[in-house]
Design a protein around this motif. Structure first.
Motif: not given
Length: 192
Positions: A96-123
């Motif tokens: 749903s559009p509301l769920h998409q907005d929430h997902i984006i807002a969650h990722e913006l939370g990571h962006l605004l906090c400059a969180h980082s992590g350890t990569c696990l995905m290959s090309d």
């Protein structure tokens, strides 16, 4: 060159335990961060995530690309990566559009906090998940291990942002009854 940064959970993990002794401080920091961002970048009325992201880009002086991707069970529903000259946020396209907005807002939370992590995905895993995009554009994007407190903080920021974005919804009419009215009252009480 900026090192790629994105924060997501690895295959169903919740990012590890949260030290509950620091939750009050974390909540206070999240509220202050959201208020500072909303003071500088007010939400548009009527609400539009795209319009708000445009305002956020102008305020930050850095582009944010929103990329819909197919969701697969066991994979994260969203991700953020800081590229050398822009930020990339992937979100689930078939929800749903509301769920998409929430997902984006969650990722913006990571962006605004400059969180980082350890990569696990290959090309190759990135290419399989998003075949229409260059694998390098999504490699190291969709699975990263983050701390539980990073995830908690990003989710809290998402809830606060979405609450502000949707706060002008019609109030429950006095005397309204029925299941929907009861649910609306409970939700309003939870969100304050």
């Amino acid at each position: 060159m900026i090192a790629p940064r994105c924060t997501r959970l690895a295959h169903g993990e919740r990012g590890g335990p949260i030290d509950e002794r620091g939750l009050a401080d974390l909540r206070a920091r999240a509220r202050q961060r959201v208020q500072a961002v909303l003071d500088a970048v007010p939400v548009p009325r009527p609400w539009s995530m795209n319009a708000w992201v445009d305002r956020l880009e102008a305020w930050r002086g850095r582009e944010i690309d929103l990329v819909p991707v197919a969701y697969r069970p066991g994979q994260p529903s969203g991700a953020w990566q800081a590229r050398p000259d822009y930020d990339l946020i992937a979100y689930t396209e078939h929800t749903s559009p509301l769920h998409q907005d929430h997902i984006i807002a969650h990722e913006l939370g990571h962006l605004l906090c400059a969180h980082s992590g350890t990569c696990l995905m290959s090309d190759s895993e990135a290419a399989e998940l998003a075949p229409d995009l260059a694998p390098r554009a999504l490699s190291h994007l969709l699975t990263r291990v983050t701390t539980g407190s990073d995830e908690y903080e990003a989710e809290l920021i998402a809830v606060l942002l979405m609450s502000a974005a949707t706060s002008d919804a019609p109030a429950v009419q006095p005397g309204a009854s029925g299941r929907a009215a009861d649910q609306a009252r409970r939700l309003a009480a939870l969100l304050g």
